[in-house]
Design an enzyme around this catalytic site. Structure first.
Site, PDB file in Angstrom:
ATOM      1  N   TYR A 176       0.836  -1.204   0.000  1.00 15.34           N
ATOM      2  CA  TYR A 176       0.000   0.000   0.000  1.00 15.34           C
ATOM      3  C   TYR A 176       0.871   1.254   0.000  1.00 15.34           C
ATOM      4  CZ  TYR A 176      -3.425   3.491   1.446  1.00 15.34           C
ATOM      5  OH  TYR A 176      -4.213   4.619   1.508  1.00 15.34           O
ATOM      6  N   LYS A 180       0.820   4.152  -3.008  1.00 13.55           N
ATOM      7  CA  LYS A 180       0.473   5.564  -2.781  1.00 13.55           C
ATOM      8  C   LYS A 180       1.677   6.477  -2.992  1.00 13.55           C
ATOM      9  CE  LYS A 180      -3.161   6.559  -1.961  1.00 13.55           C
ATOM     10  NZ  LYS A 180      -4.313   6.740  -2.884  1.00 13.55           N
ATOM     11  N   THR A 213     -12.636   6.108   7.537  1.00 18.06           N
ATOM     12  CA  THR A 213     -13.272   5.674   6.298  1.00 18.06           C
ATOM     13  C   THR A 213     -13.357   4.153   6.275  1.00 18.06           C
ATOM     14  OG1 THR A 213     -11.223   5.459   5.047  1.00 18.06           O
ATOM     15  CG2 THR A 213     -12.211   7.664   5.164  1.00 18.06           C
TER      16      THR A 213
END
Length: 312
Positions: A176, A180, A213
């Site tokens: 990840y 990013k 989120t």
């Protein structure tokens, strides 16, 4: 403790069109809502039509006159990206803002896209590269501002050039971070190449900090059966106004980057509290991991090769 909310004023965007990826949930939904509320026509390409319809209903509940268009897109499929871009190019309408926001985070086991890329690299980075490249004529026609959403995780990211697809020793968080980091390097390099080539578009980079989120929540589609310990902690901190932000405040850096008249081409925006996990949106100095122009140029070439999409 009552938390202090942060906000910014989004300028009037009437007569413009914006495309936001990942607009069916979380930060992307908040970004789309605010852009629509400011008068922009918002294109919402989503993978899950049901979630997309729910998102549209939520936006219309806040802004009954919003101009919204739900489209199909799976960033984990280069064929899906090409189909959407071909449809929009055939219509010929300029795009004035592109927010490359969608992402997937830390599947517990290595998974791949339709094209065989590690899922996070393929979705978070390569899918957005292909989308931006294929939409370039419409972005140029709209003299667009492109905002690429990275993550605080990228601060500790490094690119392993001999194993970009994480085929040797998969670790979800490491993959990840790299995906990013790639998003941010692409955003900065896009701006440099646009300036050098006279494309007439601008490009900047934002990050949302940390907010409650669904990225670390239960996600059956990425084989996560239950909420992670991390997302439970983030929810606890967010509710108390400590350290991290809310979904609403996490959307503000991208909104600042995408809409503010003061946002710079090549700028970097994120939350302003110490640690950069929450707080009001501010311009920041890019992290050390984001400053290598050599890495950005090399990644650009590799990404064009992997996606088959060039920016000529």
């Amino acid at each position: 403790m009552a938390r202090r909310e942060h906000d910014l004023t989004v300028p009037d965007l009437s007569g413009t069109r914006a495309l936001v990826t990942g607009a069916s949930d979380g930060v992307g939904l908040e970004i789309a809502t605010r852009l629509a509320g400011a008068g922009a026509e918002v294109l919402m390409p989503v993978r899950n039509p049901g979630k997309g319809e729910t998102a549209v209903a939520r936006i219309l509940g806040r802004h009954p006159g919003a101009r919204l268009r739900l489209l199909e897109l799976d960033l984990a499929s280069l064929a899906s990206v090409a189909a959407l871009a071909e449809r929009l190019r055939s219509e010929g309408d300029p795009i004035h803002r592109l927010v490359n926001n969608a992402g997937v985070m830390t599947p517990p086991e290595r998974r791949t896209t339709d094209d065989g890329f590690e899922l996070q690299l393929g979705t978070n980075h390569l899918g957005h590269v292909a989308l931006t490249g294929r939409l370039l004529p419409l972005l140029r026609a709209g003299r667009a501002r492109v905002t690429s959403q990275t993550s605080v995780a990228a601060r500790r990211g490094t690119l392993r050039w001999d194993d970009l697809n994480e085929e040797r020793h998969y670790d979800g968080m490491r993959a990840y971070r790299r995906s990013k980091l790639a998003c941010a390097l692409f955003g900065f390099e896009l701006g440099r190449r646009a300036r050098a080539s006279g494309w007439g578009i601008t490009s900047n980079v934002s990050h949302p900090g940390v907010a409650p989120t669904s990225l670390l929540a239960a996600r059956p589609e990425v084989s996560r059966a239950a909420d992670t310990r991390e997302v439970r902690m983030v929810r606890w901190l967010s509710a108390r106004g400590l350290v991290v932000g809310t979904v609403e405040s996490a959307a503000l850096p991208a909104l600042l980057a995408a809409t503010s008249r003061t946002a710079r081409d090549g700028g970097f925006y994120g939350p302003g509290w110490p640690g950069r996990l929450g707080g009001p949106p501010v311009e920041q100095r890019p992290w050390a991991s984001l400053r290598s122009t050599a890495d950005a140029a090399r990644l650009w070439a590799v990404s064009e090769e992997l996606t088959g999409v060039t920016f000529d």
